[in-house]
Scaffold this active site. Sequence first.
Site, PDB file in Angstrom:
ATOM      1  N   CYS A  56     -19.860 -34.360   1.583  1.00  0.00           N
ATOM      2  CA  CYS A  56     -18.476 -34.517   2.050  1.00  0.00           C
ATOM      3  C   CYS A  56     -17.593 -33.390   1.536  1.00  0.00           C
ATOM      4  O   CYS A  56     -16.734 -32.884   2.268  1.00  0.00           O
ATOM      5  CB  CYS A  56     -17.897 -35.849   1.582  1.00  0.00           C
ATOM      6  SG  CYS A  56     -18.776 -37.258   2.231  1.00  0.00           S
ATOM      7  N   ARG A 133     -20.393 -40.014   9.493  1.00  0.00           N
ATOM      8  CA  ARG A 133     -19.671 -38.755   9.746  1.00  0.00           C
ATOM      9  C   ARG A 133     -19.369 -38.665  11.245  1.00  0.00           C
ATOM     10  O   ARG A 133     -20.184 -38.158  12.021  1.00  0.00           O
ATOM     11  CB  ARG A 133     -20.532 -37.563   9.298  1.00  0.00           C
ATOM     12  CG  ARG A 133     -20.901 -37.623   7.838  1.00  0.00           C
ATOM     13  CD  ARG A 133     -21.776 -36.469   7.392  1.00  0.00           C
ATOM     14  NE  ARG A 133     -22.365 -36.772   6.106  1.00  0.00           N
ATOM     15  CZ  ARG A 133     -21.732 -36.658   4.931  1.00  0.00           C
ATOM     16  NH1 ARG A 133     -20.495 -36.212   4.899  1.00  0.00           N
ATOM     17  NH2 ARG A 133     -22.328 -36.994   3.810  1.00  0.00           N
TER      18      ARG A 133
HETATM   19  C1  BEZ Z   1     -22.440 -36.943   0.353  1.00  0.00           C
HETATM   20  O1  BEZ Z   1     -23.087 -36.175  -0.343  1.00  0.00           O
HETATM   21  O2  BEZ Z   1     -21.366 -36.603   0.867  1.00  0.00           O
HETATM   22  C2  BEZ Z   1     -22.949 -38.314   0.596  1.00  0.00           C
HETATM   23  C3  BEZ Z   1     -24.318 -38.485   0.698  1.00  0.00           C
HETATM   24  C4  BEZ Z   1     -24.810 -39.765   0.919  1.00  0.00           C
HETATM   25  C5  BEZ Z   1     -23.943 -40.833   1.038  1.00  0.00           C
HETATM   26  C6  BEZ Z   1     -22.575 -40.632   0.960  1.00  0.00           C
HETATM   27  C7  BEZ Z   1     -22.087 -39.365   0.744  1.00  0.00           C
END
Ligand code: BEZ
Length: 220
Positions: A56, A133
């Site tokens: 993110c 996403r």
């Molecule tokens: C992330 O790295 O943004 C992420 C990865 C897995 C679940 C939620 C966020």
Amino acid sequence: MDSNETHTNPISMPRIGDIAPNFEALTTKGKLNLHNYAKGQWLVLFSHPADFTPVCTTEMSAFALRKQEFSDLNTQLIGLSIDSIHSHIAWVQNVREKTGVYLDFPIIADLDMSVSKLYGMLQPNESETAAVRAVFFIDPELKVRLIMYYPLNVGRNMDEILRALKALQTSDAHKVAMPVDWQPGDPVIVPPPKTLEDLDARLADKEVDMVDFYLAKKSL
Ligand code: BEZ
């Protein structure tokens, strides 16, 4: 839960061509009413699973670093996650301190999940608590024009988001369609002729590269 149930979660979501459902939400830039905020501009509304997470952070930073390119396309950015406003503020400040990138666009604090549910961003077989996403492209008439959904573990492609936005805007401006892998500047697809007269005009047009009556391209 039997095995069928995992495939039949009724997720309500806007579809392409729908008017984007309106909402009012708290964001890092204050209260935001979607329809009032749009005001004749394009909107890119996107969700991320959680603040203070690595993928993110890379995505949100990429949106921030390319914000001017979106502005040049008359497009406003709005982020969202199911986190509190305090979490958002702390994360934005942390990213600014650690990387120098300022997430300078509204990020919705959707703690009650109301916007996530309205836009089908909460997909329970992927996560019951974090938004996937999603990216919604909303045009100046508030119509949903393109939707992307990515899972939690795959970051989106900023070049593709900008390419898709440019494709939508070019299509609207010139009443044409975009072929596979189209990039700005590439030839575009002209609609097939609707009458024999149109066909004759097409055949005489030296600027149209016609494979057959239904597949013809031209440069803009
Ligand atoms: C992330 O790295 O943004 C992420 C990865 C897995 C679940 C939620 C966020």
